[in-house]
Scaffold this motif. Structure first.
Motif, mmCIF file in Angstrom:
data_model
loop_
_atom_site.group_PDB
_atom_site.id
_atom_site.type_symbol
_atom_site.label_atom_id
_atom_site.label_comp_id
_atom_site.label_asym_id
_atom_site.label_seq_id
_atom_site.Cartn_x
_atom_site.Cartn_y
_atom_site.Cartn_z
ATOM 1 N N GLU A 186 0.830 -1.208 0.000
ATOM 2 C CA GLU A 186 0.000 0.000 0.000
ATOM 3 C C GLU A 186 0.863 1.256 0.000
ATOM 4 N N ARG A 187 1.918 1.244 0.780
ATOM 5 C CA ARG A 187 2.781 2.420 0.838
ATOM 6 C C ARG A 187 3.570 2.599 -0.455
ATOM 7 N N LEU A 188 4.001 1.492 -1.038
ATOM 8 C CA LEU A 188 4.701 1.590 -2.326
ATOM 9 C C LEU A 188 3.815 2.196 -3.407
ATOM 10 N N GLU A 189 2.525 1.936 -3.324
ATOM 11 C CA GLU A 189 1.600 2.507 -4.315
ATOM 12 C C GLU A 189 1.597 4.032 -4.238
ATOM 13 N N THR A 190 1.623 4.557 -3.010
ATOM 14 C CA THR A 190 1.659 6.009 -2.828
ATOM 15 C C THR A 190 3.000 6.578 -3.274
ATOM 16 N N VAL A 191 4.084 5.939 -2.857
ATOM 17 C CA VAL A 191 5.417 6.401 -3.234
ATOM 18 C C VAL A 191 5.594 6.348 -4.750
ATOM 19 N N GLU A 192 5.086 5.303 -5.370
ATOM 20 C CA GLU A 192 5.150 5.181 -6.835
ATOM 21 C C GLU A 192 4.522 6.401 -7.512
ATOM 22 N N GLN A 193 3.364 6.836 -7.014
ATOM 23 C CA GLN A 193 2.683 7.981 -7.601
ATOM 24 C C GLN A 193 3.510 9.248 -7.453
ATOM 25 N N HIS A 194 4.141 9.417 -6.284
ATOM 26 C CA HIS A 194 4.973 10.604 -6.064
ATOM 27 C C HIS A 194 6.207 10.592 -6.957
ATOM 28 N N ASP A 242 2.990 6.869 4.886
ATOM 29 C CA ASP A 242 3.065 6.136 3.621
ATOM 30 C C ASP A 242 4.510 5.884 3.211
ATOM 31 N N ALA A 243 5.448 6.285 4.070
ATOM 32 C CA ALA A 243 6.867 6.217 3.706
ATOM 33 C C ALA A 243 7.403 4.796 3.732
#
Length: 395
Positions: A6-14, A152-153
């Motif tokens: 889940e956190r990788l999904e957010t980081v991917e977007q950034h 999300d880090a």
């Protein structure tokens, strides 16, 4: 905390939005080297937040890195200082994480700064596991803060992750996603060694598949041997497996290295490589292999793939050459030589051999088992009864 996926999904977007924030907690030698490496990427998409107790000291260190970077014309990163954060104050750490919302958090703090623990332990007891309570002391605070902040880090730990990450996971606590250093320091030596043995200059075309715990990072690096333990190792050159006696490779890994804090250049590089493996996986779509201690709460070190699988960004242990069971068995044997018998149910269990060595070398008795709730007390005992007497005798 959210799952790693889940956190990788957010980081991917950034990363795709070119808005990447890296938070470095603690700016000792590891953090300072890492800051310099990130600046040298010359990537305006990367912002760095430096967190610690003394804002003036942090600012001074940041200023020298920024000026040095601009001298090289390699400074497009925005850098911010967040002072007044004591790692004993979990809420202060949480507030910093909530304020800056980083994509990567690198915990480079140390319970006893300015000392390479191995300078005491290797000569006296040939084991590093004794320091586990010190290694986890601030990591557990950082992870509790991450949990409270619901960050999300992606979290990277820099100190003895072979045991620290399993310890946190076994206690049912939030734990770092990646550990830096240790195994990741040994693999490049092997690549250089194989290139030399093959008589080639392009060592970047040498690939290694290997797993081992912290003891063998030290033993092979310092002595060029494995203490009789068989470790899972295969080597490749330009994709072709090479049949080279393992003992010959290990012997060639024994190369001179400094014993002072300049060694932390390697740990900082390991942190940098982990961060860039995620960024590069998103930007290029190509899987990245890194060597990680403690990944997913498993004791010891493993090859890990970061990249896309079934259309999703993720990270997993690479068992394409050696099975997990094969690697885990070798890791446990390595960690036992390092003084760690096991990590389970929130407890770190020392080996009887380590307890005897500690008593003979330092005249103190460690507990056989250290529970999660006894970490701070045991860390203080180790500082007061082992580190301070040893460092005073050196002065």
């Amino acid at each position: 905390m959210k799952t790693l996926a889940e956190r990788l999904e957010t980081v991917e977007q950034h990363i795709k939005e070119n808005d990447i924030k890296v938070m470095i907690i603690g700016l000792g030698s590891v953090g300072s080297y890492l800051l310099d490496y990130l600046i040298s990427e010359n990537d305006p998409a990367i912002s760095v937040i430096v967190v610690g107790r003394n804002a003036d000291k942090l600012t001074t260190k940041v200023n020298i890195a920024r000026v040095a970077g601009l001298i090289r014309e390699r400074n497009k990163s925005h850098i911010e200082v967040c002072g007044g954060v004591d790692l004993n104050d979990i809420d202060a750490v949480k507030d910093a994480i909530e304020k800056y919302r980083p994509d990567f958090i690198v915990n480079s703090s140390r319970a006893y700064p300015g000392l390479k623990y191995g300078s005491i332990s290797w000569a006296n007891i040939r084991a590093y596991g004794i320091w586990s309570p010190l290694a986890i002391r601030f990591t557990k605070n950082v992870m509790e803060a991450c949990d409270k902040a619901d960050t999300d880090a992606i979290v990277i730990n820099t100190s003895y992750s072979d045991a620290v990450i399993p310890w946190l996971k076994s206690a049912g606590k939030a734990y770092p996603d990646f550990g830096s250093g240790n195994l990741n320091h040994l693999v490049p030596r092997m690549r250089f060694a194989v290139a030399d043995i093959l008589g080639v200059d392009d060592y970047w075309n040498v690939d290694i598949m290997f797993a081992a715990g912290h003891f063998h990072d030290v033993c092979i690096s310092k002595e060029g041997q494995t203490e009789g333990v068989s470790l899972p190792l295969k080597v490749y050159y330009k994709g072709e497996e090479k049949d080279i006696p393992h003992d010959r490779i290990y012997a060639a890994c024994h190369i001179p290295m400094p014993v002072d804090q300049t060694r932390n250049m390697m740990n900082a590089s390991s942190n940098f490589r982990i961060i860039m493996s995620v960024i590069d996986a998103v930007r290029t779509g190509e899987q990245q292999r890194v060597f990680i201690p403690g990944f997913d709460g498993n004791i010891g070190g493993y090859p890990v793939i970061v990249g896309y699988r079934d259309g999703k960004l993720g990270a997993w242990i690479d068992d394409s050459v050696f099975s997990f069971e094969e690697m885990n068995e070798a890791d446990r044997a390595s960690m036992a030589l390092d003084g760690v018998e096991d990590v389970r149910d929130g407890k770190l269990i020392y080996t009887d051999a380590l307890l005897e060595k500690v008593k003979n070398a330092f005249g103190v008795e460690l507990p056989k088992t250290v529970s999660y709730d006894e970490i701070d007390k045991t860390a203080k005992f180790i500082i007061d009864e082992i580190i301070l007497p040893q460092t005073k005798s050196d002065n």
